[in-house]
Every structure is written in structure tokens, then in C-alpha cells.
Design an enzyme around this catalytic site. Structure first.
Site, PDB file in Angstrom:
ATOM      1  N   LYS A 119       0.837  -1.233   0.029  1.00 30.73           N
ATOM      2  CA  LYS A 119      -0.108   0.057   0.110  1.00 30.73           C
ATOM      3  C   LYS A 119       0.831   1.157   0.017  1.00 30.73           C
ATOM      4  CE  LYS A 119      -1.700   3.107   2.186  1.00 30.73           C
ATOM      5  NZ  LYS A 119      -1.571   4.438   1.858  1.00 30.73           N
ATOM      6  N   PRO A 120       1.239   1.976  -1.303  1.00 35.38           N
ATOM      7  CA  PRO A 120       1.924   3.120  -1.296  1.00 35.38           C
ATOM      8  C   PRO A 120       1.263   4.412  -0.886  1.00 35.38           C
ATOM      9  CG  PRO A 120       1.363   2.505  -3.473  1.00 35.38           C
ATOM     10  CD  PRO A 120       0.551   1.665  -2.414  1.00 35.38           C
ATOM     11  N   ALA A 121       1.806   5.324  -0.635  1.00 34.46           N
ATOM     12  CA  ALA A 121       1.331   6.745  -0.398  1.00 34.46           C
ATOM     13  C   ALA A 121       0.475   7.150  -1.706  1.00 34.46           C
ATOM     14  CB  ALA A 121       2.327   7.926  -0.241  1.00 34.46           C
ATOM     15  N   GLY A 167       6.355   5.635   8.244  1.00 34.07           N
ATOM     16  CA  GLY A 167       5.358   6.715   8.289  1.00 34.07           C
ATOM     17  C   GLY A 167       5.476   7.616   9.590  1.00 34.07           C
ATOM     18  N   SER A 168       4.446   8.181  10.048  1.00 39.20           N
ATOM     19  CA  SER A 168       4.520   8.957  11.158  1.00 39.20           C
ATOM     20  C   SER A 168       4.529   8.028  12.570  1.00 39.20           C
ATOM     21  CB  SER A 168       3.218   9.813  11.442  1.00 39.20           C
ATOM     22  OG  SER A 168       2.140   9.384  11.564  1.00 39.20           O
ATOM     23  N   GLU A 176       9.230   1.937  10.940  1.00 39.83           N
ATOM     24  CA  GLU A 176      10.414   2.906  10.612  1.00 39.83           C
ATOM     25  C   GLU A 176       9.648   4.400  10.646  1.00 39.83           C
ATOM     26  OE1 GLU A 176      12.154   5.714   9.796  1.00 39.83           O
ATOM     27  OE2 GLU A 176      11.818   5.424   7.527  1.00 39.83           O
ATOM     28  N   CYS A 236      12.494  11.313   7.006  1.00 38.78           N
ATOM     29  CA  CYS A 236      12.753  11.049   8.241  1.00 38.78           C
ATOM     30  C   CYS A 236      13.866  11.262   9.027  1.00 38.78           C
ATOM     31  CB  CYS A 236      12.295   9.498   8.436  1.00 38.78           C
ATOM     32  SG  CYS A 236      13.239   8.395   7.311  1.00 38.78           S
ATOM     33  N   GLU A 282       9.314  16.484  15.784  1.00 39.70           N
ATOM     34  CA  GLU A 282       9.536  16.248  14.297  1.00 39.70           C
ATOM     35  C   GLU A 282       8.690  17.604  13.604  1.00 39.70           C
ATOM     36  OE1 GLU A 282       9.869  13.181  10.708  1.00 39.70           O
ATOM     37  OE2 GLU A 282       8.280  12.871  11.989  1.00 39.70           O
TER      38      GLU A 282
END
Length: 510
Positions: free
Chosen positions: A171-173, A227-228, A249, A283, A390
Site C-alpha cells: 500500500k503506497p502513499a 510513516g509517522s 520505521e 525521516c 518532528e
């Protein structure tokens, strides 16, 4: 029109359509994407689950050859893929080319691992008995990736997962859907059977619900997520309910310590690239420069001058960075800018680059896209949102320190633990920093950003759960150890009960 692909065929279902736009030229629609529902996500997992046993039965060196084919196809189409990445997410073309090269490097490394999925023979405490260990694929993996590295980071998951005999739902962005579709086509053209790799275009909520259902049905045995930190926590909790350990990650607030003996010009060069490369949307982007009080003023002067002189704008030209990735990241970044307070010193202009808020030397037309000024904020301290959290965008905080112990404490204070750097000419300081820092990755006299295909990548704390990508270490994410004991003595031997002990005189006299 891009659609999800399950078991080798596009999925007809779906009524919601999203436009993937070029963030440097918002009137340029790169692709239209049909969004999948949770049932499609689960169906993709079901397809992958059904295909897994046959794929695992393909000998590992043969799977390695498929990985080699992927690398060759990506290399043959490298320029087209890099230009698509630049068009879709606004990354400077030089960075996009480097990202595509990362896929090639990853494939070259894992080609060899197809012949090195080693187990071990282990000596037994019993006679006429042998012990063995084997690496077995975990099964089906659900991989969910961000779009700031829309092709390189997915390859870090997909290549080793497939090599190890797993099948995958990816599942990509959504804002990088065209790049993802292109990479998917290259992968399946390399010889992957139908169902081994499935592509799902879905929003976050639909993905989460579909994944939850797939876990309930026992269709997914591993989840990988980039991701977040916030979403990573939710995925970690979901996997934990199924006694699974995901590969997470997550975000970073990556520190760079500049010591009193550092080469300041080199430190400035590293800070410029780490802080503003990809418009600070990595990141591993530099969060806070922690500078010794004796060189703080001079570092700040040089850093501000280098930032003011850097080219910003059209990513197809020679620039340090281009636009924000997508409108939602631009909106979030403006919220971060609101964290600047009266106790901070801001160097340079702030906000979106426009005719009313111009940047000298801007390359191209700022009105065409989502372009923002690079911002340096001096005087950030623990307790400030700018220091503790962040800030995904072109913003670098700066603070000062007196002793190296203080610098290490400041570097660890936000609780992230992804990447870090120290600039020094003193080996003792470099090794003291390495021992004290909580980050998974440490650079000495280099940027906080940057990875190589054969080095472990990953973080701790708010940056991840200690899992690692890349190199041989990622094999532990996509395989499970299986132990075999083979007794050919012809009788039942009981370990720890029937242990052979040689006689010994334990007394000793001088």
C-alpha cells in the site's frame, strides 16, 4: 486511471477518485487513482496468502535471479522512473536519480543473499544426534510506505521480503501513486507469478480496516510500515493484539552536534543538505543543530549565509530543494511555523514563497507550486515544540551547549532515535558521542541523511521499535528461525536428563 492490482488483475471496484498532482506545478495532474475499500485490501491479502506456499517452494537462488531481473529492469528504465518521481513529488532530479540507484543497489545486494539464506549445524550434547537451524519465510507481508521516497524505501521492504519467499500486499502513499504503479510494473515484469505482489491504492482508514480484517482471518503474518510516529503506534497496537511484531520505521528529530574543534565549513555543508534536502521532508532530516558555545555564533553566521545563497525552486533544475510533497504536508508545515515564539531568533524569511513574500534567486515560478522558505530558528530548548517534535519541512533549529555530556543529553532529549551526527576532529569525542546517543544510526563528519543498501537502517524510541531495514539484518524481519533435531541413535534420548558426563577429579592440592 490507476487501480489496485490483486492477483495480477486491476480491481474494477471503487468509486472514489483522487488526483495525484505535481507539487511544483499544481495544475499538472500526474495520475488519477481509484481508491480501494477495506474489502479490496483484505482480498489482496487473501490472494497473497494463497500464492505464498508455491512462491516459497521456488529455490532461493532462483528467487534471487528474479531480484536480479528487477534490478536490471529498474536500471534500464532509471531515467524515466527518476523523472516520474520528480514530477509526482517534487524531489530534485539529482535526488530522484539517486533514489532509483538505491533500488538497483538493493537488488544487487540481495541477489547474493538468495544463495546465503544460511542456517547452521549445531553440536548436540547427545551422541548420534544432529541439530540444525533453518530460515523460513514468515508468510504474507503487508507493506505500507510513505511517499517522500516513493520507490527506494518500498524496495527496502519488497526486495528482501520476496527474496525470502514471502508474498506481499503493498500500500503506497496516494500522493505518489503513479511512481508506485511504475515500480510495481517493473517488479512483476521481472518474473513474479500472479498474487506474489499485490498493489493496493487506499486511504489510511480503509487500509487500517482492511488490514485488521486480514489479521483476524490469519492472512497476514508481518506488517512493515514507514510513516509517522502516531500512525506507527496504532499499527503496533493492532499487530500486538495478534502477537505480531511489525517493522516500524517512523519519524525523527535528528540531532547534529558541532564541537569546538569541528571543520565549520564541512559542518555547514552537512547541515544544509541534512536540513533542507527534499525540503526537509525526510525521516532523517536534521532537526536541531547542537553547537558548542564557542563556535555557535560563527556557525550560525555561515549556515545562514549558505542557506540564503542556496537555490530553491523548480526540481527539474539544479536546486537544493523543490516544493512540499503535497498540500497536506504544506498545511502541516504551516502549523509547525506557528510554534516559533518570541524567545526564538529567526534567520531569513518565513512561510510560503510568493510575489509578496519573495525569495531572492528563486528558480522558476513560485506561484505554480507549494514552495516554502528555508527557516533557521536559533535558541530552541527542551520544552519548546520546535525542539521536542518532528517538523516535517525546511526548518532547522539551533541551540548551544557547553560540555559534550550536555550535548548528548540535548541530542537524546526529544525521545526520537533514528539518525544523528557529530562534527569533530577528535576521535575521543566521536566515540563518546556514539556510546551516549540513543539513535540507531550515527554519522561522524557526515549528514544525518543518507543510507547504503548493505547497512542497517532504523531507529529506536519514537523513531521505531528497533527493527532494521537493509543489509543482512533485514532478513530477520522476513524470516523465522526453525530448529530441527535429528536423532538417529535408534532410542529415545532425553536432553538435559541423559547428558554424558566425563569423570573428573575436581579436587586439587598444591
Amino acid at each position: 486511471m490507476l487501480r489496485s492490482i490483486v492477483d495480477g488483475s486491476p480491481v474494477a471496484a471503487g468509486s472514489r477518485v483522487l488526483d495525484s498532482r505535481n507539487p511544483a506545478h499544481l495544475d499538472d495532474v500526474v495520475a488519477q487513482v481509484v481508491l480501494a475499500d477495506p474489502a479490496t485490501v483484505t482480498a489482496a491479502a487473501r490472494s497473497a496468502h494463497a500464492a505464498q506456499r508455491a512462491w516459497a517452494d521456488v529455490p532461493a537462488p532462483v528467487r534471487g535471479q528474479v531480484i536480479a531481473n528487477i534490478g536490471a529492469l529498474v536500471e534500464a528504465n532509471a531515467e524515466a522512473l527518476a523523472r516520474l518521481v520528480t514530477r509526482e513529488i517534487g524531489k530534485p532530479l539529482a535526488e530522484s536519480r539517486g533514489e532509483v540507484q538505491e533500488i538497483v543497489d538493493t537488488c544487487r545486494f540481495f541477489l547474493g543473499e538468495g544463495r546465503r539464506l544460511y542456517g547452521q549445524t549445531v553440536p548436540s550434547e547427545m551422541p548420534d544426534k544432529q541439530l540444525f537451524t533453518f530460515r523460513e519465510p514468515v508468510g504474507t507481508a503487508m507493506i505500507i510506505t510513505a511517499g517522500n521516497f516513493p520507490v527506494a524505501v518500498p524496495s527496502w521492504y519488497l526486495v528482501p521480503a520476496l527474496l525470502c519467499g514471502n508474498t506481499v500486499v503493498w500500500k503506497p502513499a496516494l500522493y505518489a501513486a503513479a511512481s508506485a504503479d511504475a515500480l510495481y510494473q517493473l517488479f512483476v515484469s521481472a518474473g513474479l507469478p500472479a498474487g506474489v505482489l499485490n498493489l493496493v491504492h487506499a486511504d489510511g482508514t480503509e487500509t487500517f480496516n482492511g488490514l485488521s480484517q486480514a489479521l483476524d482471518e490469519g492472512l497476514v503474518q508481518k506488517v512493515g510500515f514507514t510513516g509517522s510516529t502516531e500512525v506507527g503506534r496504532a499499527i503496533g497496537a493492532l499487530c500486538g493484539r495478534h502477537l505480531q511484531s511489525p517493522c516500524l520505521e517512523l519519524g525523527g528529530k535528528n540531532p547534529m552536534v558541532v564541537t569546538e574543534d569541528a571543520d565549520l565549513d564541512l559542518a555547514v555543508e552537512g547541515a544544509l543538505f541534512a536540513g533542507f534536502g527534499t525540503a526537509g521532508q525526510r525521516c532523517t532530516s536534521l532537526g536541531t543543530a547542537i553547537v558548542h558555545e564557542s563556535v555557535h555564533g560563527e556557525f550560525l553566521r555561515r549556515f545562514a549565509a549558505a542557506t540564503a545563497a542556496a537555490a530553491v525552486g523548480d526540481p527539474t533544475r539544479d536546486v537544493l530543494y523543490g516544493p512540499m510533497l503535497d498540500e497536506r504536508f504544506a498545511a502541516a508545515y504551516e502549523k509547525y511555523l506557528g510554534w516559533i515564539s518570541g524567545g526564538h531568533r529567526v534567520l531569513g524569511a518565513v512561510g510560503r514563497i510568493t510575489a509578496d513574500n519573495p525569495r531572492a534567486g528563486f528558480v522558476g515560478d513560485p506561484a505554480a507550486g507549494l514552495f516554502y522558505h528555508p527557516v533557521i530558528v536559533d535558541g530552541v530548548r527542551p520544552g519548546d515544540d520546535l525542539f521536542d517534535h518532528e517538523t516535517f519541512g525546511p526548518l532547522v533549529g539551533v541551540t548551544s551547549y557547553g560540555t559534550l555530556d550536555e550535548a548528548i543529553a540535548l541530542a537524546n532529549a526529544p525521545g526520537y532515535g533514528l539518525s544523528s551526527a557529530i562534527y569533530t576532529t577528535d576521535p575521543k569525542k566521536a566515540f563518546a558521542f556514539r556510546r551516549g546517543i540513543g539513535a540507531g544510526m550515527v554519522s561522524v563528519n557526515n549528514s544525518t541523511s543518507g543510507a547504503e543498501a548493505h547497512l542497517p537502517f532504523g531507529g529506536n524510541g519514537r523513531s521505531g521499535n528497533g527493527s532494521r531495514q537493509s543489509g543482512m539484518w533485514v532478513l530477520d524481519q522476513f524470516t523465522r528461525w526453525q530448529a530441527l533435531n535429528w536423532d538417529y541413535s535408534g532410542r529415545l534420548q532425553k536432553a538435559q536428563i541423559e547428558v554424558a558426563v566425563l569423570p573428573a577429579d575436581l579436587t586439587f592440592r598444591l
